[in-house]
Write a protein that holds these residues in place. Structure first.
Motif, PDB file in Angstrom:
ATOM      1  N   GLY A 170       0.707  -1.149   0.378  1.00  0.00           N
ATOM      2  CA  GLY A 170      -0.042  -0.199   0.194  1.00  0.00           C
ATOM      3  C   GLY A 170       1.074   1.197  -0.078  1.00  0.00           C
ATOM      4  N   LYS A 171       0.034   2.388   0.879  1.00  0.00           N
ATOM      5  CA  LYS A 171       0.404   3.604   0.948  1.00  0.00           C
ATOM      6  C   LYS A 171       2.390   3.369   1.127  1.00  0.00           C
ATOM      7  N   ILE A 172       2.566   3.273   2.391  1.00  0.00           N
ATOM      8  CA  ILE A 172       3.903   3.367   3.497  1.00  0.00           C
ATOM      9  C   ILE A 172       4.590   2.206   2.587  1.00  0.00           C
ATOM     10  N   ALA A 173       4.305   1.253   1.917  1.00  0.00           N
ATOM     11  CA  ALA A 173       5.144   0.104   1.777  1.00  0.00           C
ATOM     12  C   ALA A 173       5.970   0.751   0.438  1.00  0.00           C
ATOM     13  N   GLY A 210       4.170  -8.811  -1.050  1.00  0.00           N
ATOM     14  CA  GLY A 210       3.047 -10.465  -1.744  1.00  0.00           C
ATOM     15  C   GLY A 210       1.496  -9.598  -1.339  1.00  0.00           C
ATOM     16  N   SER A 211       0.275  -9.806  -1.891  1.00  0.00           N
ATOM     17  CA  SER A 211      -0.906  -8.868  -1.960  1.00  0.00           C
ATOM     18  C   SER A 211      -1.621  -9.916  -2.237  1.00  0.00           C
ATOM     19  N   ARG A 212      -2.673  -8.993  -1.292  1.00  0.00           N
ATOM     20  CA  ARG A 212      -4.371  -9.903  -1.618  1.00  0.00           C
ATOM     21  C   ARG A 212      -4.500 -10.326  -3.122  1.00  0.00           C
ATOM     22  N   ASN A 213      -3.805  -8.951  -3.439  1.00  0.00           N
ATOM     23  CA  ASN A 213      -4.784  -9.305  -5.321  1.00  0.00           C
ATOM     24  C   ASN A 213      -2.866  -9.106  -6.170  1.00  0.00           C
ATOM     25  N   ASP A 253      -2.875  -8.211  -9.767  1.00  0.00           N
ATOM     26  CA  ASP A 253      -1.953  -6.944  -9.765  1.00  0.00           C
ATOM     27  C   ASP A 253      -2.270  -6.212  -9.229  1.00  0.00           C
ATOM     28  N   ARG A 254      -2.216  -5.782  -8.128  1.00  0.00           N
ATOM     29  CA  ARG A 254      -1.422  -4.249  -7.096  1.00  0.00           C
ATOM     30  C   ARG A 254       0.419  -5.081  -6.739  1.00  0.00           C
ATOM     31  N   ALA A 255      -0.051  -6.085  -6.696  1.00  0.00           N
ATOM     32  CA  ALA A 255       1.294  -6.831  -6.458  1.00  0.00           C
ATOM     33  C   ALA A 255       2.505  -6.752  -7.395  1.00  0.00           C
ATOM     34  N   SER A 294      -1.458 -14.136  -2.976  1.00  0.00           N
ATOM     35  CA  SER A 294      -2.314 -14.287  -1.494  1.00  0.00           C
ATOM     36  C   SER A 294      -0.963 -13.734  -0.287  1.00  0.00           C
ATOM     37  N   TYR A 295      -1.633 -13.933   0.612  1.00  0.00           N
ATOM     38  CA  TYR A 295      -0.537 -13.958   1.382  1.00  0.00           C
ATOM     39  C   TYR A 295      -0.211 -15.438   1.612  1.00  0.00           C
ATOM     40  N   ASP A 296      -0.888 -16.263   1.390  1.00  0.00           N
ATOM     41  CA  ASP A 296      -0.275 -17.362   1.915  1.00  0.00           C
ATOM     42  C   ASP A 296       1.334 -18.091   0.943  1.00  0.00           C
ATOM     43  N   THR A 335       0.474  -4.062   6.662  1.00  0.00           N
ATOM     44  CA  THR A 335      -1.261  -4.051   5.899  1.00  0.00           C
ATOM     45  C   THR A 335      -1.644  -3.427   6.735  1.00  0.00           C
ATOM     46  N   THR A 336      -2.795  -2.449   6.943  1.00  0.00           N
ATOM     47  CA  THR A 336      -3.794  -2.579   7.743  1.00  0.00           C
ATOM     48  C   THR A 336      -3.823  -2.693   8.842  1.00  0.00           C
ATOM     49  N   ASN A 337      -4.102  -2.254  10.297  1.00  0.00           N
ATOM     50  CA  ASN A 337      -3.992  -2.878  11.484  1.00  0.00           C
ATOM     51  C   ASN A 337      -4.199  -4.022  11.572  1.00  0.00           C
ATOM     52  N   GLN A 338      -5.252  -4.027  11.484  1.00  0.00           N
ATOM     53  CA  GLN A 338      -6.649  -5.315  12.285  1.00  0.00           C
ATOM     54  C   GLN A 338      -6.273  -6.371  10.960  1.00  0.00           C
ATOM     55  N   SER A 339      -4.545  -6.053  10.325  1.00  0.00           N
ATOM     56  CA  SER A 339      -4.832  -7.463   9.891  1.00  0.00           C
ATOM     57  C   SER A 339      -2.776  -7.562  10.210  1.00  0.00           C
ATOM     58  N   HIS A 340      -2.062  -7.026  10.860  1.00  0.00           N
ATOM     59  CA  HIS A 340      -1.577  -7.095  11.880  1.00  0.00           C
ATOM     60  C   HIS A 340      -0.924  -8.390  12.433  1.00  0.00           C
ATOM     61  N   PHE A 341      -2.046  -8.722  12.809  1.00  0.00           N
ATOM     62  CA  PHE A 341      -1.494 -10.010  13.709  1.00  0.00           C
ATOM     63  C   PHE A 341      -1.483 -11.418  12.729  1.00  0.00           C
ATOM     64  N   GLU A 368       4.831  -3.093  10.931  1.00  0.00           N
ATOM     65  CA  GLU A 368       3.726  -2.121  11.352  1.00  0.00           C
ATOM     66  C   GLU A 368       3.634  -1.554  12.204  1.00  0.00           C
ATOM     67  N   LYS A 369       3.502  -0.277  12.727  1.00  0.00           N
ATOM     68  CA  LYS A 369       2.385   0.171  13.702  1.00  0.00           C
ATOM     69  C   LYS A 369       1.666   0.816  13.727  1.00  0.00           C
ATOM     70  N   PRO A 370       0.417   0.657  14.154  1.00  0.00           N
ATOM     71  CA  PRO A 370       0.513   0.086  15.783  1.00  0.00           C
ATOM     72  C   PRO A 370       0.790  -1.595  16.020  1.00  0.00           C
ATOM     73  N   ARG A 427     -11.452   5.948   5.326  1.00  0.00           N
ATOM     74  CA  ARG A 427     -10.387   6.252   5.341  1.00  0.00           C
ATOM     75  C   ARG A 427      -9.463   5.055   6.873  1.00  0.00           C
ATOM     76  N   ARG A 428      -8.944   4.398   6.357  1.00  0.00           N
ATOM     77  CA  ARG A 428      -8.661   3.716   7.627  1.00  0.00           C
ATOM     78  C   ARG A 428      -8.784   3.666   9.031  1.00  0.00           C
ATOM     79  N   GLN A 429      -8.108   5.174   9.011  1.00  0.00           N
ATOM     80  CA  GLN A 429      -7.597   6.137  10.294  1.00  0.00           C
ATOM     81  C   GLN A 429      -8.676   6.344  10.636  1.00  0.00           C
TER      82      GLN A 429
HETATM   83  N1  LIG Z   1       5.632   3.880  10.165  1.00  0.00           N
HETATM   84  C1  LIG Z   1       4.796   5.155   8.958  1.00  0.00           C
HETATM   85  O1  LIG Z   1       4.967   6.339   9.270  1.00  0.00           O
HETATM   86  C2  LIG Z   1       3.184   5.467   8.927  1.00  0.00           C
HETATM   87  C3  LIG Z   1       2.727   5.723   7.880  1.00  0.00           C
HETATM   88  C4  LIG Z   1       1.910   5.518   7.341  1.00  0.00           C
HETATM   89  C5  LIG Z   1       0.962   4.457   8.170  1.00  0.00           C
HETATM   90  N2  LIG Z   1       1.998   3.248   8.602  1.00  0.00           N
HETATM   91  C6  LIG Z   1       1.240   1.939   9.176  1.00  0.00           C
HETATM   92  O2  LIG Z   1       1.384   1.214   7.741  1.00  0.00           O
HETATM   93  C7  LIG Z   1       0.244   0.223   7.758  1.00  0.00           C
HETATM   94  C8  LIG Z   1      -0.299   0.664   6.579  1.00  0.00           C
HETATM   95  O3  LIG Z   1      -1.126   2.082   6.480  1.00  0.00           O
HETATM   96  P1  LIG Z   1      -0.789   2.100   4.661  1.00  0.00           P
HETATM   97  O4  LIG Z   1      -1.617   4.363   4.863  1.00  0.00           O
HETATM   98  O5  LIG Z   1      -0.127   1.997   4.135  1.00  0.00           O
HETATM   99  O6  LIG Z   1      -2.667   2.072   3.806  1.00  0.00           O
HETATM  100  P2  LIG Z   1      -3.195   1.180   2.593  1.00  0.00           P
HETATM  101  O7  LIG Z   1      -1.929   1.936   1.574  1.00  0.00           O
HETATM  102  O8  LIG Z   1      -3.941   2.118   3.044  1.00  0.00           O
HETATM  103  O9  LIG Z   1      -2.905  -0.116   3.052  1.00  0.00           O
HETATM  104  C9  LIG Z   1      -2.180  -1.107   2.908  1.00  0.00           C
HETATM  105  C10 LIG Z   1      -2.241  -2.545   2.543  1.00  0.00           C
HETATM  106  O10 LIG Z   1      -3.547  -3.000   3.443  1.00  0.00           O
HETATM  107  C11 LIG Z   1      -4.182  -3.960   3.032  1.00  0.00           C
HETATM  108  N3  LIG Z   1      -4.954  -4.609   3.860  1.00  0.00           N
HETATM  109  C12 LIG Z   1      -5.356  -5.681   4.399  1.00  0.00           C
HETATM  110  N4  LIG Z   1      -6.297  -5.875   4.779  1.00  0.00           N
HETATM  111  C13 LIG Z   1      -7.248  -4.695   4.431  1.00  0.00           C
HETATM  112  C14 LIG Z   1      -8.657  -4.082   4.210  1.00  0.00           C
HETATM  113  N5  LIG Z   1      -9.164  -5.053   5.085  1.00  0.00           N
HETATM  114  N6  LIG Z   1      -8.489  -2.898   3.625  1.00  0.00           N
HETATM  115  C15 LIG Z   1      -7.519  -2.246   2.751  1.00  0.00           C
HETATM  116  N7  LIG Z   1      -5.899  -3.042   3.113  1.00  0.00           N
HETATM  117  C16 LIG Z   1      -6.031  -3.772   3.349  1.00  0.00           C
HETATM  118  C17 LIG Z   1      -3.360  -3.981   1.290  1.00  0.00           C
HETATM  119  O11 LIG Z   1      -2.788  -5.017   1.041  1.00  0.00           O
HETATM  120  P3  LIG Z   1      -3.148  -6.250  -0.303  1.00  0.00           P
HETATM  121  O12 LIG Z   1      -2.604  -5.129  -1.319  1.00  0.00           O
HETATM  122  O13 LIG Z   1      -2.468  -6.937   0.665  1.00  0.00           O
HETATM  123  O14 LIG Z   1      -4.658  -6.285  -0.538  1.00  0.00           O
HETATM  124  C18 LIG Z   1      -3.327  -2.260   1.534  1.00  0.00           C
HETATM  125  O15 LIG Z   1      -2.209  -2.800   0.053  1.00  0.00           O
HETATM  126  C19 LIG Z   1      -0.463   0.771   8.640  1.00  0.00           C
HETATM  127  O16 LIG Z   1      -0.436   0.149   9.879  1.00  0.00           O
HETATM  128  C20 LIG Z   1      -0.438   2.630   9.240  1.00  0.00           C
HETATM  129  O17 LIG Z   1      -0.051   2.293  10.907  1.00  0.00           O
HETATM  130  C21 LIG Z   1       2.982   3.554   9.377  1.00  0.00           C
END
Ligand SMILES: NC(=O)c1ccc[n+]([C@@H]2O[C@H](COP(=O)([O-])OP(=O)(O)OC[C@H]3O[C@@H](n4cnc5c(N)ncnc54)[C@H](OP(=O)(O)O)[C@@H]3O)[C@@H](O)[C@H]2O)c1
Length: 325
Positions: free
Chosen positions: A12-15, A34-37, A39-41, A56-58, A73-79, A95-97, A163-165
């Motif tokens: 995603g974005k921060i990756a 690794g992505s769930r999608n 094309d995104r990967a 797929s993550y598997d 990944t987004t927070n709910q799937s970290h574990f 990633e945090k949290p 928005r995830r936040q």
């Molecule tokens: N350290 C920092 O400065 C910093 C900055 C921003 C964010 N973060 C952390 O990094 C993590 C990702 O943030 P982000 O802004 O990069 O998030 P994002 O772009 O919205 O999503 C990141 C990835 O999460 C995966 N994902 C898994 N389950 C999902 C669901 N149900 N809905 C949407 N996406 C899902 C998706 O990957 P797939 O392609 O596999 O589907 C998506 O590409 C968060 O935990 C955030 O707290 C850290």
């Protein structure tokens, strides 16, 4: 020297920022996405010239080439993602949290230790040169006895309930997203065992805290006064206040400099981290991995769990419960 091979889970974005940081490190190589999608990967992988892509993550976690996985990944799937990696014997930079709550965090830590696999919270702020210098100054009691920490961080995000936040299901909220920076900063200076925590929050329509403030009080009378927000701009700023002086850190979450002021005499420390501060946490993870250390001394796992416990306590004061356990 053999390069350490990284995989990224959740492109995603921060990756992108993490992938760019690896490009700056000669000892690192990004080898799989690794992505769930699929094309995104693929789109992500093309940008960084990565050959191995998984839809797929598997499948991703079975890649034999990968040494360390950065989970973004987004927070709910970290574990779940971290658990998959640890069980497959992959080292993890998460990633945090870290997780949704301390219970999940403790399970991950126990699994990593049980399987003798590296695990670390990606609290990148901790690894910056500025923070290393501040730890050094504190260890030498440069500002006398530390009595108080102040730290705030908030941004003005647009109102979008998805928005995830702002999304409860994705583990959103100001404390989870940005409040963890002031909290982790206070923990670094004053420790993770406050005697008392007092907090207040505004819980918005989506069920998460849009802004919050919290005060930690410690046994010796030390105080940490902290705040965060995801719909209101709060200048990113921190102070460490001691009996002989103070340390003032503008933009503490990604600081390049700070002021040390002792009895009115000021000195500026400039420790530039360049355009991408993520390299330091990646270097720490690789150093631990190559030395076969299972965790970092800079961001120890017990401290990560204790920080999650403080967050749980604060959430419970507001009656905020996340659906993911
Ligand atoms: N350290 C920092 O400065 C910093 C900055 C921003 C964010 N973060 C952390 O990094 C993590 C990702 O943030 P982000 O802004 O990069 O998030 P994002 O772009 O919205 O999503 C990141 C990835 O999460 C995966 N994902 C898994 N389950 C999902 C669901 N149900 N809905 C949407 N996406 C899902 C998706 O990957 P797939 O392609 O596999 O589907 C998506 O590409 C968060 O935990 C955030 O707290 C850290």
């Amino acid at each position: 020297m053999k390069k350490i091979k990284w995989g990224i889970m959740g492109p995603g974005k921060i990756a992108h920022k993490f992938a760019q940081s690896l490009q700056l490190l000669t000892s690192a190589e990004l080898v799989a996405i690794g992505s769930r999608n699929l094309d995104r990967a693929k789109v992500f992988a093309e940008k960084y010239d990565v050959k191995r892509v998984y839809g797929s993550y598997d499948e991703f976690i079975m890649d034999p080439e990968v040494d360390l996985v950065y989970i973004a990944t987004t927070n709910q799937s970290h574990f779940e993602c971290a658990m998959q990696c640890l069980k497959a014997g992959k080292g993890v930079l998460l990633e945090k949290p870290f997780t949704i709550g301390a219970e999940q965090a403790k399970i991950l830590v126990d699994t990593a230790r049980g399987n003798e696999v590296f695990l670390m919270e990606a609290m990148w702020m901790r690894f910056l040169p500025v923070m290393a210098k501040i730890r050094e100054l504190l260890a030498e009691n440069t500002i006398g006895e530390v009595r108080m920490v102040k730290a705030d961080y908030g941004f003005q995000g647009a109102y979008d309930p998805e928005r995830r936040q702002l999304n409860l299901k994705l583990g959103g909220g100001a404390l989870m997203d940005v409040g963890i920076y002031p909290l982790s900063f206070a923990a670094m200076v004053l420790g993770v065992k406050p005697e008392k925590v007092i907090s207040a929050a505004f819980i918005g329509e989506t069920g998460v805290d849009e802004q919050c403030s919290f005060t930690l009080s410690y046994k010796g009378g030390e105080l940490a006064e902290l705040s965060s927000a995801v719909r209101t701009y709060i200048p990113d700023f921190a102070y460490i206040l001691g009996t002989d002086g103070y340390i003032k850190i503008p933009e503490f979450s990604h600081a390049n400099s700070f002021e040390l002021n002792i009895n009115g005499k000021s000195e500026i420390f400039e420790l530039l981290h360049g355009s991408n501060g993520f390299t330091y946490q990646a270097q720490e993870a690789m150093k631990c991995f190559s030395e076969r250390k299972m965790e970092s001394d800079i961001m120890p796992l017990d401290e990560t769990v204790d920080i999650m416990k403080i967050m749980d306590h604060i959430h419970s004061q507001w009656g905020l419960e996340y659906p993911v356990k």
